[in-house]
Structures are given as structure tokens and as C-alpha cells.
Design an enzyme around this catalytic site. Sequence first.
Site, mmCIF file in Angstrom:
data_model
loop_
_atom_site.group_PDB
_atom_site.id
_atom_site.type_symbol
_atom_site.label_atom_id
_atom_site.label_comp_id
_atom_site.label_asym_id
_atom_site.label_seq_id
_atom_site.Cartn_x
_atom_site.Cartn_y
_atom_site.Cartn_z
ATOM 1 N N CYS A 288 -3.574 6.209 40.618
ATOM 2 C CA CYS A 288 -2.109 6.078 40.644
ATOM 3 C C CYS A 288 -1.701 4.835 41.438
ATOM 4 O O CYS A 288 -1.861 3.723 40.941
ATOM 5 C CB CYS A 288 -1.457 7.345 41.164
ATOM 6 S SG CYS A 288 0.207 7.529 40.487
ATOM 7 N N HIS B 21 -3.462 11.362 37.890
ATOM 8 C CA HIS B 21 -4.188 11.976 39.011
ATOM 9 C C HIS B 21 -5.320 12.869 38.499
ATOM 10 O O HIS B 21 -5.123 14.084 38.327
ATOM 11 C CB HIS B 21 -3.237 12.805 39.873
ATOM 12 C CG HIS B 21 -2.300 11.978 40.687
ATOM 13 N ND1 HIS B 21 -2.630 11.489 41.930
ATOM 14 C CD2 HIS B 21 -1.051 11.530 40.425
ATOM 15 C CE1 HIS B 21 -1.614 10.785 42.412
ATOM 16 N NE2 HIS B 21 -0.646 10.794 41.511
ATOM 17 N N GLU C 86 -7.805 14.059 40.001
ATOM 18 C CA GLU C 86 -8.254 15.064 40.976
ATOM 19 C C GLU C 86 -7.572 16.415 40.770
ATOM 20 O O GLU C 86 -8.085 17.447 41.190
ATOM 21 C CB GLU C 86 -8.031 14.550 42.410
ATOM 22 C CG GLU C 86 -6.582 14.475 42.894
ATOM 23 C CD GLU C 86 -5.850 13.185 42.505
ATOM 24 O OE1 GLU C 86 -6.281 12.520 41.525
ATOM 25 O OE2 GLU C 86 -4.846 12.851 43.152
HETATM 26 N N1 GLN Z 1 4.395 5.006 44.423
HETATM 27 C C1 GLN Z 1 3.843 4.805 43.118
HETATM 28 C C2 GLN Z 1 4.839 5.145 42.032
HETATM 29 O O1 GLN Z 1 5.778 5.834 42.256
HETATM 30 C C3 GLN Z 1 2.554 5.584 42.933
HETATM 31 C C4 GLN Z 1 2.724 7.057 43.029
HETATM 32 C C5 GLN Z 1 1.442 7.806 43.247
HETATM 33 O O2 GLN Z 1 0.451 7.218 43.670
HETATM 34 N N2 GLN Z 1 1.439 9.086 43.004
HETATM 35 O O3 GLN Z 1 4.667 4.731 40.902
#
Ligand code: GLN
Length: 530
Positions: free
Chosen positions: A383, A508, A510
Site C-alpha cells: 500500500c 493489503h 496480509e
Molecule cells: N496513505 C496512503 C493512501 O491513502 C496509503 C494507505 C495505506 O497504506 N493503507 O493512499
Amino acid sequence: MKNFGKKFIFITGGVLSSLGKGLTGASIGALLECMGYRVSFLKLDPYLNVDPGTMSPHQHGEVFVTTDGAETDLDLGHYERFTHATLRAENSITAGKLYAQLIEKERKGDFLGSTIQIVPHLTDAIKQAIYNASSSSDFTLVEIGGTVGDIEGLPFIEAIRQMGLYENRSNCLYIHLTYVPYLKMAQELKTKPTQHAVKALSSLGIQPDILICRSEIALSQETKDKISLFTNVQASAIISAPDLETIYELPLYLAEQQLPQVIARCMRLDYKAPALEKWQTIVTTLKTLDKHITVAIVGKYTATQDAYKSLYEALLHAQIATRVKIKIVWVDSEQLTQENHASQLKDSSAIIVPGGFGGRGVEGKIIAVRYARENNIPFLGICLGMQIAVIEFARTMLNLPLAHSTEFMETSQPVIDVMADQKWVTHKGGSMRLGAQTCAIKPATLAHAIYQQSHISERHRHRYEFNSRYADRFAQAGFIISGSDATNNLPEIIEIPGHKHFIACQFHPELQSKPFAPHPLFVSLIQATL
Ligand code: GLN
């Protein structure tokens, strides 16, 4: 079977918080599945936030995202990892959400004429939430957050008390998790806090059927007998839960003390012995890992382990699949500089940059990604970790020195930017790209070799995206977009060929890893280090 109909198991906590109610519930769910039952879960959180989506990971640990895009308590992660339950928004409810719904109904005029009260209006809403979470399962495990006696928790305790009154009593089971401290000086386990905790619960009308006692060391029969005498809980229903080498041992440990038999007896069910072989295999594997490696996780919330709970567990699952013991070093990206980074990262065989929000520590993460890319160290970005990999590549390889994400600053080289349809978002809660979405994988890529599928489904929680305006420039420099959102064609997996293992994803992974189904991205990262 003597008695059937929906079964509810209520789990409350006494003495202090953070005892592991979530893990206990998950383990009981696992045992019930091993007995052939279908289980569901409900986490009831008495705080006033509408959901945990806006809460700091420092305070509250990670936000767990369900397939339908609900931002929930991290205990839902435990529930999904230990069982086959697929949880949804209705499986994580806060007092804030229920109050908001009630007040909205009141404003609409749905209650015209009545006075809206905690009992019965809020307690009815809580009971309805319990029924909503129980569809298509034999057992619903309902965990109440916090500790019995907390002011905001009272309506929840009252609602589960009423459940025992209105449901067939043998369809409701009350389990209270307490703490039995070990006094080193006296070399003794002290039962008094547990006695008081049970009194506090009884004063609210609930006599627990089972006590699960957390402690540093196992309870002796003598200690169990003493607790039984003072709490009116049968000695066979006082279950010891000492600290264990691995959390995946808990179902076995509870079964050894005949918890399944006690549950069957209290709920008037025919006892079916749980099939525990798969749990035994996992625990034996985890206790006999032969190789060792170190993995660096470069993030901002390194002081709070719960902030990266699912990531930590996913790495544990990768250990089961690869038989490699992983030592995690948590590297605080705010402390990482051009001068000191090599000394902090040199002993790690792989580097992970996980998800995150806000600009603090971003430059340190960029340094870590550059170090992994230039030194051929297996890397996985998750992410925000993928966004960082994009920024790093743009700055170093594409001659875009101002490359950045517009999350952190206005720039003329916005390689990471907010999606057009989100520019107008005014509320922070629930406004991200959330939940499971399909991603198409490009053939003949590392991503394809890892997943061995042309389409995958993974869970998202972010606002910003790789700005496709720059896609051609990246491609010309050899940077590959190996996975794209199946509907909107947004870049979702990136990789750099010629590197041992450089891959990052916008979702994600995980969140979907389980001990019985370790996630391939983590398994391949570990394999690449061998
Ligand atoms: N802050 C980033 C976004 O909003 C990544 C978010 C995250 O890593 N879950 O796109």
C-alpha cells in the site's frame, strides 16, 4: 443432539484489558469448527467512534478491513485467521454506530411520542446487532470490548443479560476472561482480582458459566478449586490460559483442559470430539523451524506491535510454509537517514515497507526502498509501501526530483495522486477505496509466478493511486505494472525485473493470510532470501 437452535457465546473481560479476548474467542471458534459447527463472530466495541477507521494505530492497533470494505477492530483478523468465517460490516459494531442510527431514527420520527432510552432502545439495538451477526452459523461468538465495569460497556452487558432471559438459557453461554497475577515474592498466583471481577459481573445479573484465567504460569488444581469456591463456577469450568510460545497453540491448550466438553455440557449438546490434527501440525512446525533469517519492517508505528498485527501474523504463516524462522527488526523510518540507514538495514535478508498514513517518516522509507533496490535485497511494499517504491523510482531513475504523493505535498510531479472521484471528499471516515476488488495479473511476470492465477481478489484501504499519466515513462525504464484493477485499470502491483525480488502492491495481502493458507506474496519474499 439434545438441544439445537442458534447458540450464542458471550465473552467478557475482567480485571484488566488486553488479556486476549479476541484470541480466546477465535480459539473457541476454531474448536467449534473442529467439532463440525459453523461459527460466526461479533465484536461489540463500547466506544463512541462509529468505526475504528479514524482511530490511530498507535492507540488502537491496526484497522482490519473486511471483504465488503468495513473498517473494523483488529480482533476480526484473529477470528478470520483461526476459522473459515468470512466477516462483514455487521460483525463489528460500536456504540457510536448504534447511537448514530438511533438518533437518526428519532429525528426521522420513527419513535414519535416515546422517550428514547438506553433500556430498552439501545439494548434492543444491541440485541438486533447480535441476531444480524448470527445468520448462517450454528454458534455466534460475541465479544464485548473493554472491561466489565466500564461506564460505556454497561448497556452491552445489560443486552447480553437480556439475551439469556429471552433466549433458551442453554443456548447462551457466558465466558468471562480474567487475570490471575503471579506474585514473585510470595511465589503464588493470586485469585482475589478474579473473585472481584466475577462479583462485578454478577452484580450486573450475569453469573458466568466458564472462567478463562490468563496468567504467566498455568493454574494448579488447587488454585482452580479456590476460584471455583469463591465465584460459584464449577471447578471443571475454570480454564487456565497461561502465556504460550505461539498463539496458535491456544486451541490445543484449551482442548486439553476439556473446554469443548464443558461447552457441550453447559449448552446441553452431545459432545463431539474436535478433530485437532491440523492445529497440532501447525504448532509442531512452528516449534521446529530449522533455518533463520532477519526481516526489516520499515514503518512509522513500530512502537506499537498491534499496529501491524496482520502483517506480523502473515510473516508467521510464511514461516510455516517455508520452515524458516523469521526474526523481525522494526525500523523506525523517522530515524532512518542517508548516513545511518546501511548500518540499520545491513543484517536483514529482506525489507518490507508496510501501509501507513501521513508524511512523517516518508523520506526514511524512500531511503530504505532505494537501499533494497540498489543492493538486490528482496523487497515487498504494501500500500503506502508501493507508493514509496513508485516515488523512489521516479526520483532516482526517471529524473523526476520533485516526485511525490499529493498526500504529503503539492508538487508538479504527482506520481501518486488522489483518484478523480475522491477529490471532493469532505469527511475522513469511510471515504477510502475499501474492501476486496479484483486485480488482473499480467502473464510472464513475478506476480504471475507468485499467484499462478490470472485474476486475484485482494483487500484495499487507501485514497491515493499510482498516477497513470506517468505509466509510459516508468515502462520505458523497465518498471513493470504487473497487476491492474480489473474494472478501472488502476495499477495495483509493480515490480522491477532483474532484481532478486522487488515487488509491491496497492492492496493489503496480509489481511487474507491464514496459518492454513499462508499468503503467496510473503512466502515468495522469504523464499527469495534463501
Ligand atoms: N496513505 C496512503 C493512501 O491513502 C496509503 C494507505 C495505506 O497504506 N493503507 O493512499
